[in-house]
Design a protein around this motif. Structure first.
Motif, PDB file in Angstrom:
ATOM      1  N   GLY A   9      -4.706   0.832  -2.466  1.00 56.15           N
ATOM      2  CA  GLY A   9      -3.937  -0.023  -1.787  1.00 56.15           C
ATOM      3  C   GLY A   9      -4.649  -1.345  -2.657  1.00 56.15           C
ATOM      4  O   GLY A   9      -5.097  -1.204  -3.668  1.00 56.15           O
ATOM      5  N   LEU A  10      -4.446  -2.553  -1.944  1.00 59.00           N
ATOM      6  CA  LEU A  10      -5.036  -3.734  -2.434  1.00 59.00           C
ATOM      7  C   LEU A  10      -6.267  -4.141  -1.846  1.00 59.00           C
ATOM      8  O   LEU A  10      -6.179  -4.364  -0.355  1.00 59.00           O
ATOM      9  N   VAL A  11      -7.227  -4.011  -2.423  1.00 55.87           N
ATOM     10  CA  VAL A  11      -8.567  -4.717  -1.868  1.00 55.87           C
ATOM     11  C   VAL A  11      -9.107  -5.843  -2.381  1.00 55.87           C
ATOM     12  O   VAL A  11      -9.207  -5.956  -3.675  1.00 55.87           O
ATOM     13  N   SER A  16     -13.906  -1.857   0.193  1.00 55.35           N
ATOM     14  CA  SER A  16     -13.868  -0.675   0.162  1.00 55.35           C
ATOM     15  C   SER A  16     -12.565  -0.233   0.375  1.00 55.35           C
ATOM     16  O   SER A  16     -11.999  -0.626   1.032  1.00 55.35           O
ATOM     17  N   LEU A  17     -12.586   1.042  -0.224  1.00 54.93           N
ATOM     18  CA  LEU A  17     -11.422   2.054  -0.204  1.00 54.93           C
ATOM     19  C   LEU A  17     -11.870   3.492  -0.023  1.00 54.93           C
ATOM     20  O   LEU A  17     -12.867   3.766  -0.684  1.00 54.93           O
ATOM     21  N   LYS A  18     -11.146   4.446   0.724  1.00 56.72           N
ATOM     22  CA  LYS A  18     -11.386   5.776   0.710  1.00 56.72           C
ATOM     23  C   LYS A  18     -10.061   6.581   0.269  1.00 56.72           C
ATOM     24  O   LYS A  18      -9.098   6.411   1.012  1.00 56.72           O
ATOM     25  N   LEU A  19     -10.206   7.019  -0.918  1.00 59.17           N
ATOM     26  CA  LEU A  19      -9.011   7.855  -1.367  1.00 59.17           C
ATOM     27  C   LEU A  19      -9.265   9.330  -0.709  1.00 59.17           C
ATOM     28  O   LEU A  19     -10.356   9.988  -0.470  1.00 59.17           O
ATOM     29  N   SER A  20      -8.213  10.000  -0.643  1.00 61.74           N
ATOM     30  CA  SER A  20      -8.059  11.375  -0.083  1.00 61.74           C
ATOM     31  C   SER A  20      -7.119  12.125  -0.908  1.00 61.74           C
ATOM     32  O   SER A  20      -6.347  11.480  -1.825  1.00 61.74           O
ATOM     33  N   CYS A  21      -7.486  13.354  -1.149  1.00 61.15           N
ATOM     34  CA  CYS A  21      -6.624  14.328  -2.038  1.00 61.15           C
ATOM     35  C   CYS A  21      -6.207  15.541  -1.153  1.00 61.15           C
ATOM     36  O   CYS A  21      -7.448  16.246  -0.814  1.00 61.15           O
ATOM     37  N   THR A  90      -9.559  -1.482 -10.986  1.00 60.53           N
ATOM     38  CA  THR A  90      -8.130  -1.373 -10.700  1.00 60.53           C
ATOM     39  C   THR A  90      -7.535  -0.295 -11.824  1.00 60.53           C
ATOM     40  O   THR A  90      -7.909  -0.327 -12.882  1.00 60.53           O
ATOM     41  N   ALA A  91      -7.026   0.682 -10.865  1.00 55.44           N
ATOM     42  CA  ALA A  91      -6.307   1.596 -11.769  1.00 55.44           C
ATOM     43  C   ALA A  91      -5.449   2.526 -11.075  1.00 55.44           C
ATOM     44  O   ALA A  91      -5.323   2.726  -9.774  1.00 55.44           O
ATOM     45  N   THR A 122      -5.886  -1.463  -6.310  1.00 58.11           N
ATOM     46  CA  THR A 122      -5.764  -2.920  -7.171  1.00 58.11           C
ATOM     47  C   THR A 122      -7.155  -3.684  -6.286  1.00 58.11           C
ATOM     48  O   THR A 122      -6.762  -3.556  -5.219  1.00 58.11           O
ATOM     49  N   VAL A 123      -7.728  -4.117  -7.291  1.00 58.95           N
ATOM     50  CA  VAL A 123      -8.954  -4.935  -6.647  1.00 58.95           C
ATOM     51  C   VAL A 123      -8.891  -6.362  -7.131  1.00 58.95           C
ATOM     52  O   VAL A 123      -8.783  -6.647  -8.471  1.00 58.95           O
ATOM     53  N   SER A 124      -8.696  -7.265  -6.312  1.00 59.72           N
ATOM     54  CA  SER A 124      -8.458  -8.419  -6.642  1.00 59.72           C
ATOM     55  C   SER A 124      -9.720  -9.370  -6.665  1.00 59.72           C
ATOM     56  O   SER A 124     -10.791  -9.262  -5.977  1.00 59.72           O
TER      57      SER A 124
END
Length: 125
Positions: A9-11, A16-21, A90-91, A122-124
């Motif tokens: 997402g956009l942060v 912080s962000l938490k990705l899951s797989c 950002t990637a 995406t990190v702004s």
């Protein structure tokens, strides 16, 4: 083995962000799992890896101390907790499964056998 990454997402920078797989098929607990990322115009790069049991972890220097990889073998799930995010983070982030390589080669993408579709972070500033 099928992998489905989510949680991007956009942060704002510093957030912080938490990705899951989510993994399906195969024996998840026997796979080394990794996270890679690809920024626009750049090659895909290693982010982090975790051994099948979760005992061993490995991080790229660029994320060490900010990102934490973990897994829940009961849920066939892999995670990447990302804190203190920077615009350079950002990637598109990909999860990948390695079914039999040596631990000392986990940072090489050619060692991984299965890949998820990627999730955009995406990190702004």
């Amino acid at each position: 083995v099928q992998l489905q990454a989510s949680g991007g997402g956009l942060v704002q920078a510093g957030g912080s962000l938490k990705l899951s797989c989510a993994a399906s098929g195969g024996t998840f607990s026997s796979y080394t799992m990794g996270w890679f990322r690809q920024a626009p115009g750049k090659e895909r790069e290693f982010v982090s890896a975790i051994s099948g049991s979760g005992t061993y972890t490995y991080y790229a220097d660029s994320v060490k101390g900010r990102f934490t990889i973990s897994r829940d073998n009961a849920k066939n799930a892999l995670y990447l907790q990302m804190n203190s995010l920077k615009p350079v983070d950002t990637a598109v982030y990909y999860c990948a499964a390695d079914i039999g390589s040596k631990w000392n080669s986990v940072r090489f993408e050619y060692e991984y056998d299965f890949w998820g579709q990627g999730t955009q972070v995406t990190v702004s500033s």
